[in-house]
Design a protein around this motif. Structure first.
Motif, PDB file in Angstrom:
ATOM      1  N   UNK A  88       1.878  -3.558   1.473  1.00  0.00           N
ATOM      2  CA  UNK A  88       2.723  -3.035   2.312  1.00  0.00           C
ATOM      3  C   UNK A  88       4.207  -2.870   2.027  1.00  0.00           C
ATOM      4  N   UNK A  89       4.421  -1.670   1.878  1.00  0.00           N
ATOM      5  CA  UNK A  89       5.680  -1.020   1.660  1.00  0.00           C
ATOM      6  C   UNK A  89       6.809  -0.821   2.665  1.00  0.00           C
ATOM      7  N   UNK A  90       7.819  -1.431   2.656  1.00  0.00           N
ATOM      8  CA  UNK A  90       8.881  -1.373   3.709  1.00  0.00           C
ATOM      9  C   UNK A  90       9.235  -0.343   4.015  1.00  0.00           C
ATOM     10  N   UNK A  91       9.680   0.221   5.013  1.00  0.00           N
ATOM     11  CA  UNK A  91      10.096   1.693   5.653  1.00  0.00           C
ATOM     12  C   UNK A  91      11.397   1.933   4.526  1.00  0.00           C
ATOM     13  N   UNK A  92      11.327   3.082   4.237  1.00  0.00           N
ATOM     14  CA  UNK A  92      12.609   3.698   3.126  1.00  0.00           C
ATOM     15  C   UNK A  92      13.837   3.601   4.059  1.00  0.00           C
ATOM     16  N   UNK A  93      13.658   3.844   5.183  1.00  0.00           N
ATOM     17  CA  UNK A  93      15.078   4.076   6.015  1.00  0.00           C
ATOM     18  C   UNK A  93      14.712   3.574   7.584  1.00  0.00           C
ATOM     19  N   UNK A  94      15.724   3.157   8.426  1.00  0.00           N
ATOM     20  CA  UNK A  94      15.459   2.726   9.792  1.00  0.00           C
ATOM     21  C   UNK A  94      14.696   4.009  10.537  1.00  0.00           C
ATOM     22  N   UNK A  95      13.767   3.586  11.082  1.00  0.00           N
ATOM     23  CA  UNK A  95      12.983   4.534  12.004  1.00  0.00           C
ATOM     24  C   UNK A  95      11.873   5.220  11.246  1.00  0.00           C
ATOM     25  N   UNK A  96      11.604   5.042   9.856  1.00  0.00           N
ATOM     26  CA  UNK A  96      10.481   5.505   9.202  1.00  0.00           C
ATOM     27  C   UNK A  96       9.474   4.650   9.276  1.00  0.00           C
ATOM     28  N   UNK A  97       8.251   5.201   8.880  1.00  0.00           N
ATOM     29  CA  UNK A  97       7.307   4.318   8.990  1.00  0.00           C
ATOM     30  C   UNK A  97       7.088   3.397   7.813  1.00  0.00           C
ATOM     31  N   UNK A  98       6.555   2.123   7.869  1.00  0.00           N
ATOM     32  CA  UNK A  98       5.898   1.503   6.848  1.00  0.00           C
ATOM     33  C   UNK A  98       4.744   1.809   6.127  1.00  0.00           C
ATOM     34  N   UNK A  99       4.305   1.737   5.055  1.00  0.00           N
ATOM     35  CA  UNK A  99       2.978   2.476   4.408  1.00  0.00           C
ATOM     36  C   UNK A  99       2.281   1.106   3.931  1.00  0.00           C
ATOM     37  N   UNK A 100       0.973   1.415   4.088  1.00  0.00           N
ATOM     38  CA  UNK A 100      -0.188   0.419   3.654  1.00  0.00           C
ATOM     39  C   UNK A 100      -1.109   0.981   2.677  1.00  0.00           C
ATOM     40  N   UNK A 101      -1.563   0.312   1.776  1.00  0.00           N
ATOM     41  CA  UNK A 101      -2.598   0.715   1.041  1.00  0.00           C
ATOM     42  C   UNK A 101      -3.585  -0.329   0.672  1.00  0.00           C
ATOM     43  N   UNK A 102      -4.714  -0.196   0.236  1.00  0.00           N
ATOM     44  CA  UNK A 102      -5.929  -1.367   0.133  1.00  0.00           C
ATOM     45  C   UNK A 102      -6.854  -0.953  -0.891  1.00  0.00           C
ATOM     46  N   UNK A 103      -7.337  -1.701  -1.593  1.00  0.00           N
ATOM     47  CA  UNK A 103      -8.499  -1.658  -2.529  1.00  0.00           C
ATOM     48  C   UNK A 103      -9.479  -2.950  -2.882  1.00  0.00           C
ATOM     49  N   UNK A 104     -10.499  -2.692  -3.038  1.00  0.00           N
ATOM     50  CA  UNK A 104     -11.497  -3.695  -3.167  1.00  0.00           C
ATOM     51  C   UNK A 104     -12.245  -3.388  -4.709  1.00  0.00           C
ATOM     52  N   UNK A 105     -12.612  -4.831  -5.485  1.00  0.00           N
ATOM     53  CA  UNK A 105     -13.334  -4.638  -6.569  1.00  0.00           C
ATOM     54  C   UNK A 105     -14.560  -5.356  -6.225  1.00  0.00           C
ATOM     55  N   UNK A 106     -15.644  -4.980  -6.469  1.00  0.00           N
ATOM     56  CA  UNK A 106     -17.040  -5.695  -6.346  1.00  0.00           C
ATOM     57  C   UNK A 106     -18.068  -5.462  -7.119  1.00  0.00           C
ATOM     58  N   UNK A 107     -19.270  -6.434  -6.978  1.00  0.00           N
ATOM     59  CA  UNK A 107     -20.361  -6.052  -7.921  1.00  0.00           C
ATOM     60  C   UNK A 107     -21.382  -5.778  -6.813  1.00  0.00           C
ATOM     61  N   UNK A 108     -21.594  -4.422  -6.933  1.00  0.00           N
ATOM     62  CA  UNK A 108     -22.770  -4.159  -5.754  1.00  0.00           C
ATOM     63  C   UNK A 108     -24.029  -4.575  -5.979  1.00  0.00           C
ATOM     64  N   UNK A 109     -24.455  -5.019  -6.976  1.00  0.00           N
ATOM     65  CA  UNK A 109     -25.694  -5.427  -7.138  1.00  0.00           C
ATOM     66  C   UNK A 109     -25.967  -6.831  -6.842  1.00  0.00           C
TER      67      UNK A 109
END
Length: 328
Positions: A88-109
């Motif tokens: 979760x990235x804080x807004x760069x300036x007041x009124x701007x959106x915060x940003x979210x990214x996500x990732x998963x590592x898994x063994x499909x088998x």
């Protein structure tokens, strides 16, 4: 489920406070954000569910912390779902959106398709990392995997590591909008006692796996206020969290009108990944020309992929590493 039209609160986090209970909270809606997070990957349904739950928790938790830069949540386990990581990235300036990214590592088998997503994690730990940027030491707090959901892990973390009674109520899944295709919709609410200078903790721990729980931290009026707020939250319905017809402000009034709810400015949220070629070059700057040669493909390039957004970088090996010639 079939839902109606999009509402103005999609992809927002609304902070609030219950003045009578001395409890603070957040209401989150992640719709387009969750679509963007998950469309970067071809995850099996059980992994999608874990990523969706983690992203929603991240939005709620990230908005409670006075961030200058980044909050990260990580779950690592010995099961087929090896890692769920969100930023979760804080807004760069007041009124701007915060940003979210996500990732998963898994063994499909090893995945048990159709089974309990949380059971795919196994034994491991839940961690919160806070990086306030250059010149500040990062903070990391860790608790064991516990309970039966990522929500339980997060609640146990705050009770054990921060001694802050915390409650989450989440709902998420795929939905069909009228006249549109299938999309993700997610909504959640977080309650948390206001931080105290010297939190009280009783002897012993009544939570899962011997960890502290809310009842181990509170007593007297605080315990009564916390219990009352949680009983009110118990009445929330799934469609109130994710449906298009109940605004978060209306939901707060319905649930907590006797607790004197007070709302603050909502925080918009969007999908965002700060990866760039410059960052890749910086990460490779610690390697010698010999090391870079080992990373070079048969095509004569050094490649790097962002695990979060899927961006693919192809670099001239002569221009990376601390012995680079400096030419692009």
């Amino acid at each position: 489920m079939t839902l109606g039209s999009k509402i103005a609160w999609d992809d927002t986090v609304l902070p609030f406070q219950l003045d009578r209970s001395d409890v603070r909270g957040r209401v989150a809606r992640l719709d387009g954000v969750l679509d963007r997070v998950l469309e970067q990957h071809d995850y099996p349904p059980v992994i999608e569910s874990l990523v969706a739950e983690m992203a929603l928790l991240t939005a709620l938790i990230g908005q409670t912390i006075k961030l200058r830069w980044k909050l990260s949540l990580q779950v690592r386990g010995d099961g087929p779902a090896r890692l769920i990581a969100t930023d979760y990235y804080a807004p760069a300036a007041e009124g701007e959106p915060a940003r979210i990214r996500a990732y998963a590592s898994f063994d499909r088998d090893r995945l048990a398709e159709g089974g309990d997503p949380f059971a795919q994690i196994g034994k491991g730990y839940f961690a919160i990392l806070i990086d306030q940027g250059k010149g500040n030491l990062p903070y990391q707090g860790i608790t064991p995997i516990s309970g039966g959901s990522l929500v339980s892990c997060a609640e146990a973390y705050f009770a054990q590591s921060e001694q802050l009674p915390t409650r989450f109520e989440l709902s998420f899944g795929r939905s069909t909008m009228a006249g549109e295709g299938e999309t993700w919709r997610a909504g959640g609410m977080m309650l948390q006692t206001m931080p105290k200078a010297s939190p009280f903790a009783k002897e012993g721990a009544s939570g899962d796996d011997g960890l502290l729980a809310a009842e181990d931290i509170l007593e007297g009026d605080e315990e009564e206020n916390w219990s009352r707020a949680n009983i009110l939250l118990d009445s929330v319905e799934e469609m109130e969290l994710i449906g298009p017809h109940v605004q978060p402000t209306e939901l707060l009034v319905r649930l907590f009108h006797e607790e004197a709810p007070r709302v603050y400015d909502p925080q918009p949220v969007e999908f965002g990944c700060p990866c760039s070629e410059e960052r890749v070059r910086n990460s490779l700057s610690i390697y010698s020309a010999k090391d870079i040669a080992k990373m070079t493909t048969d095509e004569g390039v050094v490649t790097a992929d962002c695990q979060f957004c899927g961006a693919h970088y192809r670099l001239d090996p002569a221009t990376v590493g601390f012995e680079a010639n400096g030419d692009d």
